[in-house]
Design a protein around this motif. Structure first.
Motif, PDB file in Angstrom:
ATOM      1  N   SER A   1       7.343  -3.933   3.006  1.00  0.00           N
ATOM      2  CA  SER A   1       8.615  -3.222   2.925  1.00  0.00           C
ATOM      3  C   SER A   1       9.269  -3.234   4.292  1.00  0.00           C
ATOM      4  O   SER A   1       8.666  -3.659   5.290  1.00  0.00           O
ATOM      5  CB  SER A   1       8.394  -1.773   2.458  1.00  0.00           C
ATOM      6  OG  SER A   1       7.812  -1.004   3.500  1.00  0.00           O
TER       7      SER A   1
ATOM      8  N   PRO B   1       7.702  -0.938  -2.069  1.00  0.00           N
ATOM      9  CA  PRO B   1       8.878  -1.461  -1.364  1.00  0.00           C
ATOM     10  C   PRO B   1       9.638  -0.404  -0.569  1.00  0.00           C
ATOM     11  O   PRO B   1      10.501  -0.756   0.244  1.00  0.00           O
ATOM     12  CB  PRO B   1       9.738  -2.024  -2.495  1.00  0.00           C
ATOM     13  CG  PRO B   1       9.340  -1.244  -3.702  1.00  0.00           C
ATOM     14  CD  PRO B   1       7.868  -0.997  -3.530  1.00  0.00           C
TER      15      PRO B   1
ATOM     16  N   LEU C   1      14.658  -6.539   1.445  1.00  0.00           N
ATOM     17  CA  LEU C   1      13.490  -7.271   0.936  1.00  0.00           C
ATOM     18  C   LEU C   1      13.896  -8.587   0.305  1.00  0.00           C
ATOM     19  O   LEU C   1      13.307  -9.641   0.593  1.00  0.00           O
ATOM     20  CB  LEU C   1      12.738  -6.415  -0.081  1.00  0.00           C
ATOM     21  CG  LEU C   1      11.673  -5.467   0.449  1.00  0.00           C
ATOM     22  CD1 LEU C   1      11.199  -4.535  -0.654  1.00  0.00           C
ATOM     23  CD2 LEU C   1      10.493  -6.233   1.043  1.00  0.00           C
TER      24      LEU C   1
ATOM     25  N   PRO D   1      10.386  -7.343  -5.323  1.00  0.00           N
ATOM     26  CA  PRO D   1       9.926  -5.969  -5.101  1.00  0.00           C
ATOM     27  C   PRO D   1       9.460  -5.345  -6.419  1.00  0.00           C
ATOM     28  O   PRO D   1      10.114  -5.491  -7.451  1.00  0.00           O
ATOM     29  CB  PRO D   1      11.169  -5.255  -4.570  1.00  0.00           C
ATOM     30  CG  PRO D   1      12.090  -6.344  -4.107  1.00  0.00           C
ATOM     31  CD  PRO D   1      11.802  -7.523  -4.979  1.00  0.00           C
TER      32      PRO D   1
END
Length: 299
Positions: free
Chosen positions: A188, A213, A249, A258
């Motif tokens: 993350s 995440p 991400l 994610p």
């Protein structure tokens, strides 16, 4: 160019999925699971276009060992949704919750086969979409463990094969034994320690399922405060810090997906909105320069 755009799908092996997945762990690890809230969240995710759901037989309440609560819950929820059959369900083996509340690891081939058969029964399917080694077993060479998963794939019991919680050396050993379609590790904006594995997956076309995440429950609850640069971008954009974290991400690799451990429909909606958010190069650089806080354990 920055702004909002339709989120691009991702690939796990030959299967196309939406850019954000849903993890079911938190629905079943509570002392008294709220199944109605879990099913509402699952249905909201499918309605929003989520087509990957992650589960495991280890996700059971301490009061109910021996039953695969999370797998059964997800199977029931997907069966009740008109688009449930389009969702790729990922589950795992080699790790479970015992009656004392502990989480043993046993990745011997015979154990993985037994767990796979149990998951097939719990999910009510003839073949598991994505079957993953939940944790490497220090007593078993990872090549032996993934070799067992490869045999399950050859038998048609598993479509795609993955490994979780692996380091780069372990991943290389696994891929030397068989084709690995996915890696599921923690990553993350608050926890970037796994960058080398992510880069390896990107270079070799392996899907990277990023769990936690938002940095786990503690990180998710105070995300903007834990990384001020994140909060500043969110405020300037008029979006949530969680949306910015998802956008960051997805900008890291075309192979990253994610996996959000949402407990409410609103949390799923925020994650999906984040998949359509396009960050500028300066915003990405600002987040890359920001120093993440020390992380604890979490989903």
């Amino acid at each position: 160019m920055t702004g909002i755009r339709p989120p691009k799908p991702r690939l796990i092996g030959s299967r196309q999925v939406g850019p954000v997945g849903l993890g079911g762990a938190r629905w079943s690890l509570a002392a008294e699971p709220d199944e109605a809230a879990a099913l509402a969240t699952l249905h909201a995710a499918v309605d929003a276009g989520v087509t990957l759901v992650d589960t495991a037989p280890a996700y059971v309440p301490a009061s109910r060992p021996g039953r695969s609560h999370n797998e059964e819950l997800i199977a029931r929820g997907l069966a009740a949704h008109p688009r449930g059959s389009s969702v790729l369900v990922a589950t795992k083996g080699g790790h479970w919750r015992d009656p004392s509340g502990g989480f043993p690891v046993d990745a011997r081939p015979e154990t993985l086969r037994r767990h796979c058969l149990g998951s097939l029964a719990a999910l009510g399917v003839p073949r598991i979409d994505l079957y993953q080694l939940h944790w490497p077993d220090p007593e078993v060479p990872i090549a032996d463990s993934v070799g067992a998963l490869a045999r399950l794939r050859e038998e048609g019991l598993v479509e795609l094969l993955g490994v979780c919680n692996v380091g780069l050396v372990q991943l290389r050993e696994a891929t030397a034994r068989t084709r690995v379609d996915a890696v599921q590790n923690r990553f993350s904006v608050l926890d970037r320690a796994d960058r080398a594995v992510l880069d390896h997956c990107t270079a070799h076309g392996i899907a990277y399922l990023a769990y936690s995440p938002f940095g786990g429950p503690a990180g998710a609850r105070g995300l903007a405060g834990r990384l001020p640069a994140l909060g500043e971008i969110a405020l300037a954009r008029g979006v949530s810090a969680h949306e910015v974290a998802i956008a960051w991400l997805l900008a890291q690799s075309p192979m990253i997906v994610p996996v959000v451990g949402a407990g409410r429909p609103a949390s799923v909606a925020a994650a999906v909105r984040g998949a359509g958010l396009v960050l500028s190069e300066e915003e990405l650089r600002s987040l890359d320069r920001a120093e993440p806080p020390t992380q604890g354990a979490g989903w």
